[in-house]
Design a protein around this motif. Structure first.
Motif, short mmCIF file in Angstrom:
data_model
loop_
_atom_site.label_atom_id
_atom_site.label_comp_id
_atom_site.label_asym_id
_atom_site.label_seq_id
_atom_site.Cartn_x
_atom_site.Cartn_y
_atom_site.Cartn_z
N SER A 30 1.02 -1.67 0.67
CA SER A 30 -0.31 0.31 0.09
C SER A 30 0.81 1.49 0.13
N ASN A 31 1.98 0.71 0.21
CA ASN A 31 2.71 1.84 0.36
C ASN A 31 4.24 1.96 1.21
N GLN A 33 7.65 3.40 3.30
CA GLN A 33 8.81 4.33 3.48
C GLN A 33 10.51 3.55 4.47
N TYR A 35 14.31 4.42 5.82
CA TYR A 35 14.54 4.85 7.35
C TYR A 35 15.66 5.11 7.17
N GLN A 48 8.54 8.80 2.22
CA GLN A 48 7.32 7.70 1.99
C GLN A 48 6.61 7.60 0.38
N PHE A 88 16.67 1.10 5.90
CA PHE A 88 15.71 0.15 6.28
C PHE A 88 14.70 0.65 5.41
N TYR A 92 2.92 -0.05 5.65
CA TYR A 92 1.96 -0.28 6.74
C TYR A 92 1.27 -1.84 6.22
N SER A 97 -4.06 -0.96 9.25
CA SER A 97 -3.03 -1.63 10.15
C SER A 97 -2.29 -0.36 10.91
N TYR A 98 -1.83 -0.72 12.05
CA TYR A 98 -1.47 0.63 12.68
C TYR A 98 0.33 0.34 12.66
N GLN A 99 0.44 -1.25 12.22
CA GLN A 99 1.57 -1.69 12.09
C GLN A 99 2.66 -0.96 11.38
N LEU A 100 3.17 -0.64 11.50
CA LEU A 100 4.60 -0.25 10.23
C LEU A 100 5.50 -1.68 10.34
N PHE A 102 9.38 -3.57 9.56
CA PHE A 102 10.34 -2.92 8.86
C PHE A 102 11.56 -4.17 8.56
N GLY A 103 11.39 -3.71 6.63
CA GLY A 103 12.84 -5.37 5.87
C GLY A 103 14.04 -4.89 7.45
N TYR B 35 8.47 -0.39 19.46
CA TYR B 35 9.33 -1.38 19.00
C TYR B 35 10.18 -2.16 20.13
N PRO B 43 12.95 -3.01 13.60
CA PRO B 43 12.25 -2.80 14.22
C PRO B 43 11.47 -3.47 15.06
N PHE B 45 7.23 -4.41 15.45
CA PHE B 45 6.45 -2.71 16.05
C PHE B 45 5.87 -4.74 17.24
N TRP B 101 -1.26 4.40 9.06
CA TRP B 101 -0.65 5.30 8.14
C TRP B 101 -0.44 6.98 8.82
#
Lengths: 112, 116
Positions: A30-31, A33, A35, A48, A88, A92, A97-100, A102-103, B35, B43, B45, B101
């Motif tokens: 969906s998107n 980001q 870091y 983003q 990284f 989302y 979902s509120y969970q980000l 990460f790779g 995190y 990190p 979640f 988001w």
């Protein structure tokens, strides 16, 4: 959440060389980001991307979101020692979902 | 204004002890995230607050982990009966945006927890 795979895990470059890290997903994102985390530091938001095929530039950094929204890349032109750190990608997980997620990151070393 | 701050920066706990980790987000930020970052990993979640409401705690690894943000600003992550596998850096992040988001997140320096 979805799993984003990053390659390579490590990259050593001579100062002045270019660097690219890739973020891939088996499903549509969906998107995305990006870091940066310096050694001993904390993640710092870079950018983003949301739209298919989107390309954004920040000085020597170029970020791209694939046409199918299943991959993204970060390219650094003419690396400097200040570029050292782990990059990284994160996304989302989806609607509501509120969970980000990460790779695992790409650790960049720059040899002066 | 100051960024996100966390305390303590380092914590050594003996296995079985309880620990409390504090996060002071950027003033006015409604969204707060916790995190866990293991060495060499990204990190992971743990939980999300929108003001004082804990809207997502699906990432908490066990019922030994508990987080609160009673007044919608400072947050505390508590780990009861610590285990060696809890050793990691615990990062707090805040965002001025709310809901899914939450756009860019501003991270604190983290608390490095070592369980011996």
């Amino acid at each position: 959440g979805q799993q984003v795979m990053q390659i390579p895990q490590y990259q050593h470059v001579q100062e002045g060389e270019d660097f690219t890290t890739y973020c891939n997903s088996s499903t549509t994102l969906s998107n995305i980001q990006w870091y940066k985390q310096r050694p001993g530091g904390h993640p710092v938001f870079l950018i983003q991307l949301v739209k298919s095929g989107e390309v954004k530039k920040q000085k020597r950094l170029t970020f791209q979101f694939g046409e199918a929204k299943k991959n993204s890349s970060l390219h650094i032109t003419a690396t400097q020692t200040t570029d050292v750190g782990t990059y990284f990608c994160a996304e989302y997980s989806g609607a509501g979902s509120y969970q980000l997620t990460f790779g695992k990151g790409t650790k960049l070393s720059v040899i002066p | 204004g100051a960024g996100v701050s966390q305390s303590p920066r380092y914590k050594v706990a003996k296995r079985g002890q309880d620990v409390a980790l504090r996060c002071d987000p950027i003033s006015g930020h409604v969204s707060l995230f916790w995190y866990q970052q293991a060495l060499g990993q990204g990190p992971e979640f743990l939980t999300y607050f929108q003001n004082e409401a804990q809207l997502d705690k699906s990432g908490l690894p066990s019922d030994r982990f508990f987080a609160e943000r009673p007044e919608g600003s400072v947050s505390t992550l508590k780990i009861q009966r610590t285990q060696q596998e809890d050793s990691a850096v615990y990062l707090c992040a805040s965002s001025s945006r709310q809901g899914p988001w939450a756009y860019e997140q501003y991270f604190g320096p983290g608390t490095r927890l070592t369980v011996t």
